[in-house]
Design an enzyme around this catalytic site. Sequence first.
Site, PDB file in Angstrom:
ATOM      1  N   ASP A 309       1.176  -1.000   0.252  1.00  0.00           N
ATOM      2  CA  ASP A 309       0.172  -0.144   0.349  1.00  0.00           C
ATOM      3  C   ASP A 309       1.163   1.179   0.187  1.00  0.00           C
ATOM      4  O   ASP A 309       2.025   0.862   0.602  1.00  0.00           O
ATOM      5  CB  ASP A 309      -0.329  -0.598   1.386  1.00  0.00           C
ATOM      6  CG  ASP A 309      -2.656   0.735   0.823  1.00  0.00           C
ATOM      7  OD1 ASP A 309      -2.710   1.810   0.099  1.00  0.00           O
ATOM      8  OD2 ASP A 309      -3.168   0.453   1.651  1.00  0.00           O
ATOM      9  N   GLU A 515     -10.279   6.767   4.757  1.00  0.00           N
ATOM     10  CA  GLU A 515      -9.527   5.557   6.041  1.00  0.00           C
ATOM     11  C   GLU A 515      -9.357   6.481   6.955  1.00  0.00           C
ATOM     12  O   GLU A 515     -10.687   6.477   7.736  1.00  0.00           O
ATOM     13  CB  GLU A 515      -8.033   6.217   4.893  1.00  0.00           C
ATOM     14  CG  GLU A 515      -7.795   5.260   3.564  1.00  0.00           C
ATOM     15  CD  GLU A 515      -6.851   4.895   2.927  1.00  0.00           C
ATOM     16  OE1 GLU A 515      -5.724   5.152   4.015  1.00  0.00           O
ATOM     17  OE2 GLU A 515      -6.391   5.367   1.401  1.00  0.00           O
TER      18      GLU A 515
END
Length: 627
Positions: A309, A515
């Site tokens: 990521d 997020e």
Amino acid sequence: MEVWQKFICFIFILLCCSAVTEAAEYMKYKDPKVPIKARVEDLLRRMTLEEKIGQMSQIERLNATSNVLKNYFIGSVLSGGGSVPSPLATAETWVKAINKMQKAAVSTRLGVPIIYGIDAVHGHNNVYKATIFPHNVGLGATRDPNLVKRIGQATALEARATGIPYVFAPCVAVCRDPRWGRCYESYSEDTTIVKQMTEIIPGLQGDVPKDARKGVPYVAGGRNVAACAKHYVGDGGTHNGINENNTIIDFRGLLKIHMPPYYDAIVKGVSTIMVSYSSWNGVKMHANRFLVTHFLKNKLRFRGFVISDWQGIDRITSPPGSNYTYSIQASINAGVDMIMIPYNYPEFANDLTSLVKNKDIPISRINDAVRRILRVKFTMGLFEKPYADPSLAGQIGAQEHRKLAREAVRKSLVLLKNGKLSFKPVLPLPKKSSKILVAGTHADDLGYQCGGWTISWQGQSGNNITAGTTILNAIKSTVDPTTKIVFSKRPRAVDVKSGKYDYAIVVVGEPPYAETAGDNTNLTIPAPGPSIIRNVCKNVKCVVILISGRPLVVQPYIAMIDAFVAAWLPGTEGQGVADVLYGDYGFTGKLARTWFKSVDQLPMNIGDKNYDPLFPFGFGLTTKPRK
């Protein structure tokens, strides 16, 4: 020697030289008739360590100058959330920028093209005027894998229209706690539904041929894109729903709840898998050799590449980046193949070079990573067609795709209450009325309607961010022309009471987030939502539409509400909401998440011992279309 003999000798030498030159120029890896395995091995044996490390590097678009791409032999470029060539960039602008990068890549010694990636998590969501589909939380409520597959096909076409052949989707997290800020990226708390929705992968990539080997990546052609199943593994099960935190569960539980969607993704030929920021029982997934190499690659026989990521390897240490050399060593030895750096590429290249030369990372591990990356690139046909297809430019926001998104909105809506008395339903609403009120912060705000990961990473408010239809405008275009519509974002109780409305539609909910910014421990409807509900619903018959990425606390208001609709984050096609409110289509959606009474109950999922929800998993009232 006679002159004629000298001439013959000269011709002979010339022919020999020509034959040798032709033989030298033939490169097996450039021949599309050669099997992919042989092409990969031929190219791999020609590569220097520097070129191999370049292939393992993914950098942000902002850094991807021609010199950087050429000097570091960069293998991949990405657009982070909101990273665009220019504000309101057209398909042509995107194509021009990406083709320029590709030209630099293919001009290197071996001519290996870059693979350009982007987050296209509910349509091609970074791109102005692209179709924005409902977020996954809503798609799970449709229970319609074929619909999701068609969304994958449309998303692939819109991505390819901008010259992008790789998307970081789908998210196959099984969200077990709605306090998690990424819960809207998950289709469901139920593993079975998430497994079914992996049908988006053949939508994006194309259907795997029946005779294909399990685990081998597959992309059908230039109208498809490479997909990325994420975030491996257990990202939806972190303690208290804290983003990037620790998933505390035994191996058996991990296999039962969080791993199954990856089995399906691999069988469907997914090209790449992204590792999660989170930890499993205290071990960072980016450094988990057991789960990445032994289980994913060896046990499940995944043959695509594993990608980190965004700055994912930096976060192996605390604080992030405090020992970058160790982070590189731990992640690559764990089995991560491509590193989403995305800025610190010189240090990455230098440190990885030293680690290999000092034998801290074996060259066999580097070769495995590059072999996987090249396999995906050859499978995609990038060596034959590295540049964008300009004929696809018209696919951005195509009417066919907007029609599909509207269908998805209709099917994703969940009707949770329909009348204070069961024998007196409120919905569907009459199109012809004297006077109606549309109220609320989310009734006329396209940005709120779309949520996070829309044009920018966190999303934003406003109606000029992209093209689409707000719920207010959808209502206006649906009701009879003689019906008077009054819109008030924050109406006062006294005005509602004196307004002589036939009914009111209240649209409230969460602001956009993504997020960690979305982590929320109280899950109440954000202000002024509760006061709007009270001011309206205490004074006139009301339908409340909740725009949110998850269930919220609604128990204090549910008794005063006449009809209650969970609309999730529907995207640009608000007309789909009006289609169902006014009976052109019926409500069919079913909860793919448990609707709790209070946050004190969390985490609470279907099958738990003390299961006492406000609305259970699978609940959803239905209506029939009005004839």
